[in-house]
Design an enzyme around this catalytic site. Structure first.
Site, PDB file in Angstrom:
ATOM      1  N   HIS A 109      -6.406  -0.701  -8.229  1.00 52.30           N
ATOM      2  CA  HIS A 109      -6.892  -2.024  -7.080  1.00 52.30           C
ATOM      3  C   HIS A 109      -8.979  -2.567  -6.560  1.00 52.30           C
ATOM      4  O   HIS A 109      -8.939  -3.400  -7.823  1.00 52.30           O
ATOM      5  CB  HIS A 109      -6.686  -1.329  -5.593  1.00 52.30           C
ATOM      6  N   HIS A 121      -5.639  -5.993   1.040  1.00 50.45           N
ATOM      7  CA  HIS A 121      -5.698  -4.362  -0.234  1.00 50.45           C
ATOM      8  C   HIS A 121      -3.749  -3.764  -1.037  1.00 50.45           C
ATOM      9  O   HIS A 121      -4.295  -3.607  -1.648  1.00 50.45           O
ATOM     10  CB  HIS A 121      -6.220  -3.449   0.712  1.00 50.45           C
ATOM     11  N   ASP A 133       0.486  -1.418   0.032  1.00 49.14           N
ATOM     12  CA  ASP A 133       0.227   0.069   0.058  1.00 49.14           C
ATOM     13  C   ASP A 133       0.585   1.142   0.431  1.00 49.14           C
ATOM     14  O   ASP A 133       0.742   1.985  -0.964  1.00 49.14           O
ATOM     15  CB  ASP A 133      -0.434  -0.090   1.148  1.00 49.14           C
ATOM     16  N   HIS A 137      -4.764   3.120  -6.865  1.00 52.59           N
ATOM     17  CA  HIS A 137      -5.617   2.238  -6.067  1.00 52.59           C
ATOM     18  C   HIS A 137      -7.173   2.172  -7.606  1.00 52.59           C
ATOM     19  O   HIS A 137      -7.871   1.046  -6.742  1.00 52.59           O
ATOM     20  CB  HIS A 137      -5.569   3.285  -5.445  1.00 52.59           C
TER      21      HIS A 137
HETATM   22 ZN   LIG Z   1      -4.082   1.858   0.538  1.00 54.03          ZN
END
Ligand SMILES: [Zn+2]
Length: 367
Positions: free
Chosen positions: A257, A271, A171, A254
Site C-alpha cells: 500500500h 487506504h 483494510d 501494508h
Molecule cells: Zn491499514
C-alpha cells in the site's frame, strides 16, 4: 521472548452513542478539546451541542483541515493548549482520529476517538500515520498509549457512503494474513513484543467475519441501515482489525500500500482499497494456497474491492513506475520484512504484476 498485546481501555459501540459524548469526556475532567472537519461538524455538530446542553463551557469544537500532517498537528496542539483542555476528542475519519491522538501525545492528555466511518483500523491503535501535505505517506508516529476510549456510533457510521465501510473491509482483510506472516517469521509487532495467541485469534475472527458478514453488511449499508451484519462488520473493521494489526503485526500488504502511493492515479482510492490489492499481492508473494487466493478474490469481487491495478485507477501498466513502487515497499524499516521469506524489490514487482493478472483472470471468470 516477550509477548505483548495492547488495546484501548474501553471500546464502546452502538447506535446513537455520540449523543452520550459529554458523559464520557467528563470522566477525564472539565474541558474537552474536540476536533472534527467541516463536513463532519455539519453532520454531528448538533448531536455534540445536544450532548453538552447546559454545559457549553465544557467543550471546544475546533475545525480540522483534513490532512494529518505535522503542520496541522502543531496548529491544533497550540489551540488545545490555549483552551487548557483535559481530554482530546477526534470525531471523523482516520486522519482526524490520528491527528487527535498526536495532539493528545504532545500535550500529555488522554484521547477519545469517535470515528464516523469504519473505513480503517487506525482508531484503536497507539499509532498515527503522518502524511505529507501533498497526501503522500510521511511516517508512522508511535505513541506510548492507545486512545483511552473508542466510541463507534453505528447509526452515524451507517449513514456514511457504503464505499467507506467496504474500504474498511479491505483494510481488515489484510489483518489476519499480515499477522500470520509476522508470527511465522517470528517477528515482533508494533505492540513491542512477539505475537500473542489472543492477537492471532482476534485477527482470524476478523477475517472470518469479513467472509461471513461482508456482503450482507455492504447491502444494508448501501441503504444506510444498521443491521446485525453491519454491527459485526463495524466491530471487525475497527476493533478486531485494530488489535489484530497492532498486536498481530503488519507485513507485505501494508508495505505494498505504501509503495503504491507513489502512483498518483491511486490517490483517489481509499487506504483500505489499496490494502485489499496489497493483500492479494502478499498472497502471491508468499505463494498462498489457490483456495485461499480464490476466497479472498471472490470476497473482493462480491463487495467491490479492487483486485487489479486498473481497479485502483492505474489504467496503463508502466514498468518503471511499478518497479519504483516495489522499491518503496521495500524501504528501510518497512513492515514487508515481517514476511517469513526473503523479500526483494524484484520479487515484489513480480508479485504486483502477477496479482494484477490473477485479478483479471478471476474478474473475467466471475462476470
Ligand atoms: Zn491499514
Amino acid at each position: 521472548m516477550t509477548k505483548t498485546i495492547i488495546s484501548p481501555s474501553k471500546y464502546i459501540q452502538g447506535p446513537g452513542e455520540l449523543s452520550n459524548l459529554s458523559s464520557y469526556t467528563t470522566q477525564f475532567g472539565h474541558h474537552a478539546f474536540i476536533i472534527a472537519d467541516k463536513f463532519v461538524t455539519s453532520l454531528v455538530g448538533k448531536t455534540i451541542a445536544g450532548s453538552y446542553a447546559g454545559r457549553e463551557d465544557r467543550y471546544t469544537l475546533e475545525t480540522f483541515n483534513g490532512e494529518c500532517s505535522k503542520k496541522e498537528i502543531q496548529r491544533l496542539s497550540a489551540a488545545c493548549k490555549s483552551q487548557n483542555a483535559d481530554v482530546i476528542v477526534g470525531i471523523g475519519g482516520g486522519k482526524t482520529c490520528d491527528t487527535a491522538k498526536a495532539i493528545g501525545h504532545y500535550n500529555h492528555k488522554p484521547v477519545i476517538v469517535a470515528p464516523t466511518v469504519a473505513s480503517t483500523d487506525a482508531p484503536t491503535s497507539a499509532l498515527s500515520v503522518i502524511y505529507k501535505e501533498n497526501g503522500e505517506f510521511d511516517e508512522y508516529l508511535m505513541l506510548p498509549l492507545n486512545p483511552s476510549f473508542v466510541i463507534m456510533d453505528t447509526k452515524v457510521v451507517a449513514a456514511a457512503p457504503a464505499r467507506l465501510l467496504v474500504a474498511g473491509m479491505g483494510d481488515a482483510l489484510a489483518t489476519y494474513f499480515e499477522a500470520r506472516a509476522t508470527k511465522r517469521a517470528n517477528k515482533t509487532t508494533m505492540a513491542g513484543g512477539y505475537v500473542t495467541e489472543a492477537a492471532i485469534v482476534l485477527a482470524k475472527l476478523c477475517y472470518q467475519t469479513q467472509i461471513a458478514e461482508g456482503l450482507k453488511a455492504k447491502l444494508a449499508a448501501e441503504k444506510h441501515l444498521v443491521t446485525e451484519a453491519v454491527e459485526k462488520i463495524i466491530e471487525a473493521n475497527t476493533y478486531l482489525s485494530g488489535i489484530g494489526f497492532e498486536s498481530g503485526g503488519l507485513a507485505a500488504a501494508h508495505a505494498i500500500h505504501n509503495g503504491l502511493t507513489i502512483l498518483e492515479e491511486t490517490h483517489q482510492k481509499y487506504h483500505g482499497e489499496k490494502v485489499a490489492f496489497g493483500t492479494l499481492v502478499q498472497l502471491i508473494l508468499e505463494d498462498a494456497p489457490k483456495e485461499e487466493i480464490e476466497e479472498v478474490i471472490a470476497f473482493c469481487l462480491s463487495v467491490g474491492l479492487p483486485v487489479t491495478l486498473a481497479d485502483l485507477g492505474v489504467s496503463e501498466i508502466n514498468e518503471e513506475k511499478l518497479r519504483k513502487a516495489a522499491e518503496l515497499s521495500c524501504a528501510d524499516g518497512e513492515t514487508i520484512f515481517n514476511m517469513p521469506i526473503k523479500v526483494t524489490p524484484e520479487l515484489v514487482y513480480a508479485a504486483i504484476v502477477t496479482a494484477d493478472s490473477v485479478g483479471h483472470y478471476y474478474q473475467s471468470r466471475y462476470r
